[in-house]
Design a protein around this motif. Structure first.
Motif, PDB file in Angstrom:
ATOM      1  N   GLU A  41       0.829  -1.218   0.000  1.00 52.60           N
ATOM      2  CA  GLU A  41       0.000   0.000   0.000  1.00 52.60           C
ATOM      3  C   GLU A  41       0.859   1.262   0.000  1.00 52.60           C
ATOM      4  O   GLU A  41       0.546   2.247  -0.678  1.00 52.60           O
ATOM      5  N   HIS A  42       1.971   1.228   0.759  1.00 53.38           N
ATOM      6  CA  HIS A  42       2.832   2.415   0.810  1.00 53.38           C
ATOM      7  C   HIS A  42       3.708   2.529  -0.442  1.00 53.38           C
ATOM      8  O   HIS A  42       4.055   3.648  -0.851  1.00 53.38           O
ATOM      9  N   PHE A  43       4.041   1.398  -1.052  1.00 50.94           N
ATOM     10  CA  PHE A  43       4.815   1.421  -2.290  1.00 50.94           C
ATOM     11  C   PHE A  43       4.011   2.097  -3.399  1.00 50.94           C
ATOM     12  O   PHE A  43       4.472   3.063  -4.033  1.00 50.94           O
ATOM     13  N   PHE A  44       2.787   1.625  -3.620  1.00 47.10           N
ATOM     14  CA  PHE A  44       1.983   2.171  -4.715  1.00 47.10           C
ATOM     15  C   PHE A  44       1.380   3.524  -4.357  1.00 47.10           C
ATOM     16  O   PHE A  44       1.232   4.395  -5.225  1.00 47.10           O
ATOM     17  N   GLY A  45       1.028   3.717  -3.083  1.00 48.30           N
ATOM     18  CA  GLY A  45       0.545   5.028  -2.654  1.00 48.30           C
ATOM     19  C   GLY A  45       1.630   6.084  -2.780  1.00 48.30           C
ATOM     20  O   GLY A  45       1.388   7.199  -3.265  1.00 48.30           O
ATOM     21  N   GLY A  46       2.859   5.729  -2.352  1.00 49.22           N
ATOM     22  CA  GLY A  46       3.990   6.651  -2.458  1.00 49.22           C
ATOM     23  C   GLY A  46       4.354   6.938  -3.904  1.00 49.22           C
ATOM     24  O   GLY A  46       4.645   8.088  -4.275  1.00 49.22           O
ATOM     25  N   SER A  47       4.319   5.899  -4.747  1.00 52.56           N
ATOM     26  CA  SER A  47       4.615   6.084  -6.175  1.00 52.56           C
ATOM     27  C   SER A  47       3.603   7.026  -6.813  1.00 52.56           C
ATOM     28  O   SER A  47       3.944   7.857  -7.663  1.00 52.56           O
ATOM     29  N   GLU A  48       2.342   6.901  -6.383  1.00 56.80           N
ATOM     30  CA  GLU A  48       1.289   7.763  -6.924  1.00 56.80           C
ATOM     31  C   GLU A  48       1.520   9.226  -6.540  1.00 56.80           C
ATOM     32  O   GLU A  48       1.252  10.135  -7.338  1.00 56.80           O
ATOM     33  N   VAL A  49       2.020   9.456  -5.334  1.00 54.59           N
ATOM     34  CA  VAL A  49       2.335  10.821  -4.889  1.00 54.59           C
ATOM     35  C   VAL A  49       3.331  11.470  -5.838  1.00 54.59           C
ATOM     36  O   VAL A  49       3.134  12.603  -6.311  1.00 54.59           O
TER      37      VAL A  49
ATOM     38  N   LEU B 292       3.086  14.469  -9.142  1.00 55.67           N
ATOM     39  CA  LEU B 292       4.016  15.596  -9.319  1.00 55.67           C
ATOM     40  C   LEU B 292       4.543  15.627 -10.755  1.00 55.67           C
ATOM     41  O   LEU B 292       4.648  16.703 -11.367  1.00 55.67           O
ATOM     42  N   ALA B 293       4.854  14.444 -11.302  1.00 55.39           N
ATOM     43  CA  ALA B 293       5.315  14.356 -12.691  1.00 55.39           C
ATOM     44  C   ALA B 293       4.221  14.823 -13.653  1.00 55.39           C
ATOM     45  O   ALA B 293       4.495  15.506 -14.650  1.00 55.39           O
ATOM     46  N   MET B 294       2.983  14.474 -13.351  1.00 54.54           N
ATOM     47  CA  MET B 294       1.853  14.884 -14.193  1.00 54.54           C
ATOM     48  C   MET B 294       1.660  16.404 -14.149  1.00 54.54           C
ATOM     49  O   MET B 294       1.324  17.028 -15.158  1.00 54.54           O
ATOM     50  N   ALA B 295       1.877  16.994 -12.977  1.00 56.93           N
ATOM     51  CA  ALA B 295       1.778  18.453 -12.849  1.00 56.93           C
ATOM     52  C   ALA B 295       2.883  19.127 -13.668  1.00 56.93           C
ATOM     53  O   ALA B 295       2.642  20.160 -14.310  1.00 56.93           O
TER      54      ALA B 295
ATOM     55  N   VAL C  78       5.183  17.580  -1.292  1.00 56.95           N
ATOM     56  CA  VAL C  78       4.726  17.378  -2.673  1.00 56.95           C
ATOM     57  C   VAL C  78       3.439  18.157  -2.922  1.00 56.95           C
ATOM     58  O   VAL C  78       3.261  18.760  -3.987  1.00 56.95           O
ATOM     59  N   PHE C  79       2.541  18.176  -1.935  1.00 56.63           N
ATOM     60  CA  PHE C  79       1.288  18.925  -2.058  1.00 56.63           C
ATOM     61  C   PHE C  79       1.571  20.414  -2.257  1.00 56.63           C
ATOM     62  O   PHE C  79       0.948  21.075  -3.092  1.00 56.63           O
ATOM     63  N   LEU C  80       2.550  20.937  -1.507  1.00 51.24           N
ATOM     64  CA  LEU C  80       2.933  22.348  -1.633  1.00 51.24           C
ATOM     65  C   LEU C  80       3.496  22.628  -3.027  1.00 51.24           C
ATOM     66  O   LEU C  80       3.142  23.632  -3.661  1.00 51.24           O
TER      67      LEU C  80
ATOM     68  N   VAL D 206      -5.686  15.658  -6.849  1.00 45.66           N
ATOM     69  CA  VAL D 206      -4.657  16.027  -5.869  1.00 45.66           C
ATOM     70  C   VAL D 206      -5.268  16.326  -4.496  1.00 45.66           C
ATOM     71  O   VAL D 206      -4.791  15.837  -3.466  1.00 45.66           O
ATOM     72  N   VAL D 207      -6.338  17.120  -4.472  1.00 48.23           N
ATOM     73  CA  VAL D 207      -6.988  17.471  -3.201  1.00 48.23           C
ATOM     74  C   VAL D 207      -7.575  16.228  -2.532  1.00 48.23           C
ATOM     75  O   VAL D 207      -7.393  16.008  -1.334  1.00 48.23           O
ATOM     76  N   PHE D 208      -8.277  15.390  -3.307  1.00 47.21           N
ATOM     77  CA  PHE D 208      -8.889  14.170  -2.761  1.00 47.21           C
ATOM     78  C   PHE D 208      -7.846  13.235  -2.164  1.00 47.21           C
ATOM     79  O   PHE D 208      -8.098  12.573  -1.162  1.00 47.21           O
ATOM     80  N   PHE D 209      -6.666  13.181  -2.786  1.00 44.24           N
ATOM     81  CA  PHE D 209      -5.639  12.236  -2.331  1.00 44.24           C
ATOM     82  C   PHE D 209      -4.790  12.804  -1.195  1.00 44.24           C
ATOM     83  O   PHE D 209      -4.519  12.130  -0.206  1.00 44.24           O
ATOM     84  N   PHE D 210      -4.384  14.078  -1.332  1.00 44.09           N
ATOM     85  CA  PHE D 210      -3.377  14.618  -0.414  1.00 44.09           C
ATOM     86  C   PHE D 210      -3.940  15.128   0.905  1.00 44.09           C
ATOM     87  O   PHE D 210      -3.282  14.995   1.936  1.00 44.09           O
TER      88      PHE D 210
END
Length: 309
Positions: free
Chosen positions: A102-110, A114-117, A208-210, A245-249
């Motif tokens: 969960e932390h591997f894929f959740g962290g990768s998504e974070v 950022l890459a998508m932004a 990352v959110f900032l 981003v808001v829903f996730f972060f």
């Protein structure tokens, strides 16, 4: 100090102990999980086989959908099983595997968000240089960095909790294995460990959110240079990104950007970013995206026609 081997399994209490509520929630979350799998895999298949969706934006979107499938699968089946049987027993090793996944894929998504932004920033603020900057190898490198970032984050989380002494009790008041519920069961002082977990999870999410907020402020500021049609398309795309981003972060920061304590609202927030958000992502990115919906229709028609011949 006793060894953690005293505890060989954990009992997950789940969301509720009320049998009627469990039946209703079982149906709801089973439907949500199926929708998550179908929606995200539809995006992956469409981007993979469509000739019109070869831009970096769709490459990242397909990667995000793939991550969402694995991320949801690491948690939702456990939740659904828990609701069906009333409670769930998970071995120590399976609990650690779930924690890592969960932390591997959740962290990768974070990091992928950022890459998508960054991709949207280049597309909107530097359109003439877009094809030069966002080359295929750059996109692959950004994706690999996302995977590596998620992996390192997960390794740190797992190594923090794996060697701790679990002497009993072994009842987790949650629907999946996560850091803070597990730390409550450790029979030693976890104050410093809690700070490490908050630093690893909360600081990453907050930082990352900032960065994401700053990037979207810059993007929105630059929209005045675009035509009305270009402004509309940019707002549509960025609106989808900002919503995800808001829903996730926001839940992520609340959950991990604090000392190691658990609150009654934690379960509800966890449901939102582990179960609901992976389902919403394909809906948010596709419903208002005419390119994606048209590509899906063309692909579907092609499959139907080839199947009927």
């Amino acid at each position: 100090m006793e060894s953690r081997s005293n505890v060989t399994y954990f009992v997950l209490l789940g969301l509720t102990q009320n049998p009627k509520e469990q039946k209703v929630l079982f149906v709801v979350f089973l439907f949500v999980y199926i929708l998550t799998l179908v929606g995200n895999m539809l995006i992956v298949v469409t981007v993979t086989f469509s000739k019109t969706l070869g831009t970096p934006m769709y490459f990242f979107l397909a990667s995000l959908s793939f991550m969402d499938v694995i991320y949801a699968t690491s948690i939702s089946p456990q939740l659904i099983s828990n609701l069906f049987f009333g409670k769930s027993i998970i071995s120590f090793q399976s609990c650690m595997i779930q924690l890592f996944t969960e932390h591997f894929f959740g962290g990768s998504e974070v990091f992928l968000l950022l890459a998508m932004a960054f991709d949207r920033y280049v597309a909107i603020c530097k359109p003439l240089h877009y094809l030069v900057i966002m080359r295929q190898w750059v996109c692959v490198v950004l994706l690999l960095v996302s995977w590596v970032g998620g992996f390192l984050h997960s390794v740190v989380q797992l190594s923090t909790v794996y060697g701790l002494p679990f002497c009993g009790p072994n009842i987790i008041d949650h629907f999946f294995c996560d850091m803070y519920p597990l730390l409550k069961l450790v029979c030693t002082d976890t104050y410093v460990i809690g700070l490490l977990v908050a630093a690893n999870g909360g600081v990453i999410c907050s930082f990352v959110f900032l960065l994401l907020l700053i990037s979207y402020v810059v993007i929105l500021h630059s929209l005045k240079n675009l035509s009305q049609e270009g402004r509309r398309k940019a707002l549509q795309t960025c609106g989808s990104h900002i919503t995800v981003v808001v829903f996730f972060f926001v839940p992520c920061i609340f959950m991990y950007g604090r000392p190691a304590e658990t609150f009654p609202i934690d379960k509800s927030l966890s449901v939102f970013y582990t179960v609901i958000t992976p389902m919403l992502n394909p809906l948010i990115y596709t419903l208002r995206n005419s390119e994606m919906t048209n590509a899906m229709k063309k692909l579907w028609r092609r499959k139907v026609i080839s199947g009927s011949k």
